[in-house]
Design an enzyme around this catalytic site. Structure first.
Site, PDB file in Angstrom:
ATOM      1  N   HIS A 151       0.835  -1.224   0.000  1.00 52.00           N
ATOM      2  CA  HIS A 151       0.000   0.000   0.000  1.00 52.00           C
ATOM      3  C   HIS A 151       0.859   1.260   0.000  1.00 52.00           C
ATOM      4  O   HIS A 151       0.442   2.304   0.498  1.00 52.00           O
ATOM      5  CB  HIS A 151      -0.951   0.039   1.200  1.00 52.00           C
ATOM      6  CG  HIS A 151      -1.656  -1.253   1.450  1.00 52.00           C
ATOM      7  ND1 HIS A 151      -2.854  -1.579   0.859  1.00 52.00           N
ATOM      8  CD2 HIS A 151      -1.306  -2.328   2.204  1.00 52.00           C
ATOM      9  CE1 HIS A 151      -3.227  -2.790   1.245  1.00 52.00           C
ATOM     10  NE2 HIS A 151      -2.291  -3.281   2.059  1.00 52.00           N
ATOM     11  N   SER A 272      14.524  21.780 -15.226  1.00 50.63           N
ATOM     12  CA  SER A 272      13.307  22.524 -15.511  1.00 50.63           C
ATOM     13  C   SER A 272      13.715  23.854 -16.125  1.00 50.63           C
ATOM     14  O   SER A 272      14.769  24.403 -15.805  1.00 50.63           O
ATOM     15  CB  SER A 272      12.545  22.743 -14.210  1.00 50.63           C
ATOM     16  OG  SER A 272      11.732  23.896 -14.330  1.00 50.63           O
ATOM     17  N   LYS A 278      15.774  21.491 -10.198  1.00 45.96           N
ATOM     18  CA  LYS A 278      15.097  20.258 -10.588  1.00 45.96           C
ATOM     19  C   LYS A 278      15.981  19.260 -11.323  1.00 45.96           C
ATOM     20  O   LYS A 278      16.835  19.615 -12.125  1.00 45.96           O
ATOM     21  CB  LYS A 278      13.891  20.589 -11.478  1.00 45.96           C
ATOM     22  CG  LYS A 278      12.829  21.373 -10.766  1.00 45.96           C
ATOM     23  CD  LYS A 278      12.040  20.511  -9.795  1.00 45.96           C
ATOM     24  CE  LYS A 278      11.073  19.677 -10.553  1.00 45.96           C
ATOM     25  NZ  LYS A 278       9.687  20.044 -10.345  1.00 45.96           N
ATOM     26  N   GLU A 285       9.318   8.760 -16.564  1.00 46.10           N
ATOM     27  CA  GLU A 285       7.928   9.202 -16.744  1.00 46.10           C
ATOM     28  C   GLU A 285       7.426   8.895 -18.144  1.00 46.10           C
ATOM     29  O   GLU A 285       6.277   8.483 -18.340  1.00 46.10           O
ATOM     30  CB  GLU A 285       7.820  10.706 -16.478  1.00 46.10           C
ATOM     31  CG  GLU A 285       8.061  11.075 -15.029  1.00 46.10           C
ATOM     32  CD  GLU A 285       8.161  12.586 -14.869  1.00 46.10           C
ATOM     33  OE1 GLU A 285       7.211  13.184 -14.377  1.00 46.10           O
ATOM     34  OE2 GLU A 285       9.198  13.169 -15.246  1.00 46.10           O
TER      35      GLU A 285
END
Ligand code: ARG
Length: 455
Positions: A151, A272, A278, A285
């Site tokens: 979980h 970024s 970043k 992704e």
């Protein structure tokens, strides 16, 4: 003539054109045609001199395609008609004999099967390489221990290698699926003609051997309309992408500041344009994101096939774009996953810190009580009460005073609080379990399996 009529005709004819994408099959189509022509000559169906001219002409076509000078023409609709038309220009009349005892229906099925066979073989190789990268990382980081999750909540400590080996198993099944699908791909449809076979004394067995097929299709009507082999490739690809996506998700989580378990190599992150701090895990992704389009290709093809009466229907031409896209997507994704694993740094301290959260030892505390004779359910209830007290007070589970533990269960002793993350993992000494000795064994076995599989 009105402009409208002309425009209408062009749009209508372009609608059926596939040469823009099916040209990707050219090498397989040429191989099928070359063998077909030789077979026709061997069987005395066409003159040997014509077969020789066809063979030379097909080689010229190959050269033209590969050096970019081949005149692709939409008016010839698909790859097969383009090649035949060009062959006619190059060698004249013998070209007109190539299509004897053949239909585009068995021709395209042959070329597509050859294409899928190669793609399945490449998928197996890429999956083996990815498994190799997982093993290399697991070996390199053998000492690392991390929280295993259920979980997405910290559950029990496990060696990082154990976690990685879980993916080894997933990709192993994927490779097996491609290898299994290949058996049904590798069947020759040529000789089925348009749908009923051909009225010439052809030699299908010889053609099959020449093209490396293991068997002949058994029913001509099935042969020209079957696309199960593409469905099976896509199904295997969808499962492999699903596994890549799960691993990609872990990579996204692990490389976040919240987890901080790994750091991806420079080439696998992007900055970024606005936030200088970043390091975005874009490759992971995108791997996760591209999974959907492979599922889409699978569902697309299944849907194309579902209402088709026997035998060939032009709908079948729609098998290709989704298939090609899935092949490209899968191959690029497997390559990216392998690269990310190879170039990642592991922060074993951060993992250990998280694994040493003593709440992860709650199960071990219950097992400790069981070891002292308590029934498991009651031990579980006692430890869960302790967990609540610790959480309320904001102290680690193992920091609760012994008297308080004893108040709940008299079996508790000083040694209960000395259970460590390592001891917790080590206790899970069952086949397939997380005990470091088992994981070392599993690593060695995985290596041997991969080597045996030629990876
Ligand atoms: N381009 C077609 C396909 O991909 C080739 C077969 C065409 N056959 C036909 N009877 N029109 O399926």
């Amino acid at each position: 003539m009105t402009g409208y009529a002309t425009h209408h005709f062009e749009a209508a004819s372009r609608y059926t054109v596939s040469v823009g994408y099916d040209r990707r099959l050219y090498a397989y189509d040429l191989a099928g045609s070359a063998v077909h022509a030789r077979m026709l000559a061997r069987q005395g169906i066409i003159p040997q001199a014509d077969a020789d001219a066809i063979a030379r002409g097909l080689e010229d076509v190959r050269r033209e395609i590969e050096d970019g000078s081949f005149p692709w023409r939409e008016e010839h609709e698909d790859l097969h008609m383009n090649i035949e038309a060009r062959l006619r220009e190059l060698i004249g009349e013998p070209a007109a004999r190539l299509h004897t005892a053949r239909s585009r229906n068995d021709q395209v099925a042959t070329a597509t099967r050859l294409y899928v066979r190669d793609a399945a073989d490449r998928a197996v190789r890429s999956l083996r390489a990815l498994q190799g990268a997982l093993l290399a990382l697991a070996e390199r980081e053998q000492g690392a221990i991390m929280p295993g999750y259920t979980h997405l909540q910290r559950a029990q400590p496990v060696p990082f290698a154990h976690h990685l080996l879980a993916y080894f198993e997933m990709f192993d099944r994927d490779a097996a699926r491609f290898a299994d699908a290949r058996k049904r791909v590798n069947v020759l449809p040529l000789g089925s003609g348009a749908l009923a076979g051909v009225p010439y004394p052809i030699d299908r067995e010889w053609a099959a051997r020449e093209l490396g097929f293991d068997a002949l299709t058994a029913n001509s009507m099935d042969a020209v309309s079957d696309r199960d082999y593409a469905v099976e490739y896509l199904a295997a690809a969808a499962a492999a992408m699903m596994h890549c996506s799960r691993l990609a998700e872990e990579i996204v989580l692990w490389s976040s500041q919240e987890f901080g378990f790994i750091q991806l190599g420079r080439q696998w992150v992007t900055g970024s344009s606005i936030m200088p701090q970043k390091r975005n895990p874009d490759f992971a992704e995108i791997a996760r994101g591209k999974t959907g389009r492979v599922y889409g290709s699978l569902i697309g093809l299944l849907t194309t096939l579902k209402g088709l009466p026997l035998a060939y229907n032009r709908d079948l031409q729609e098998d290709k774009e989704g298939l090609f896209d899935a092949v490209d997507t899968l191959e690029a994704t497997l390559e990216a996953m392998r690269g990310m694993l190879g170039g990642c740094a592991v922060n074993a301290e951060r993992m250990r810190e998280a694994a040493e959260d003593s709440a992860l030892l709650a199960t071990d505390l219950a097992d400790y009580l069981v070891g002292k004779g308590a029934p498991f359910r009651e031990a579980h209830a006692a430890v869960s009460a302790l967990c609540e007290i610790a959480a309320e007070r904001g102290v680690p589970l193992m920091a609760l005073p012994l008297e308080e533990m004893r108040a709940l269960r008299p079996e508790f002793d000083e040694d209960a609080r000395r259970i460590t993350a390592e001891a917790s993992a080590a206790a899970r000494d069952v086949p397939g379990g997380a005990a470091p000795v088992r994981v070392r064994e599993a690593l060695a076995q995985a290596k041997a399996r991969l080597e045996a599989a030629g990876g």
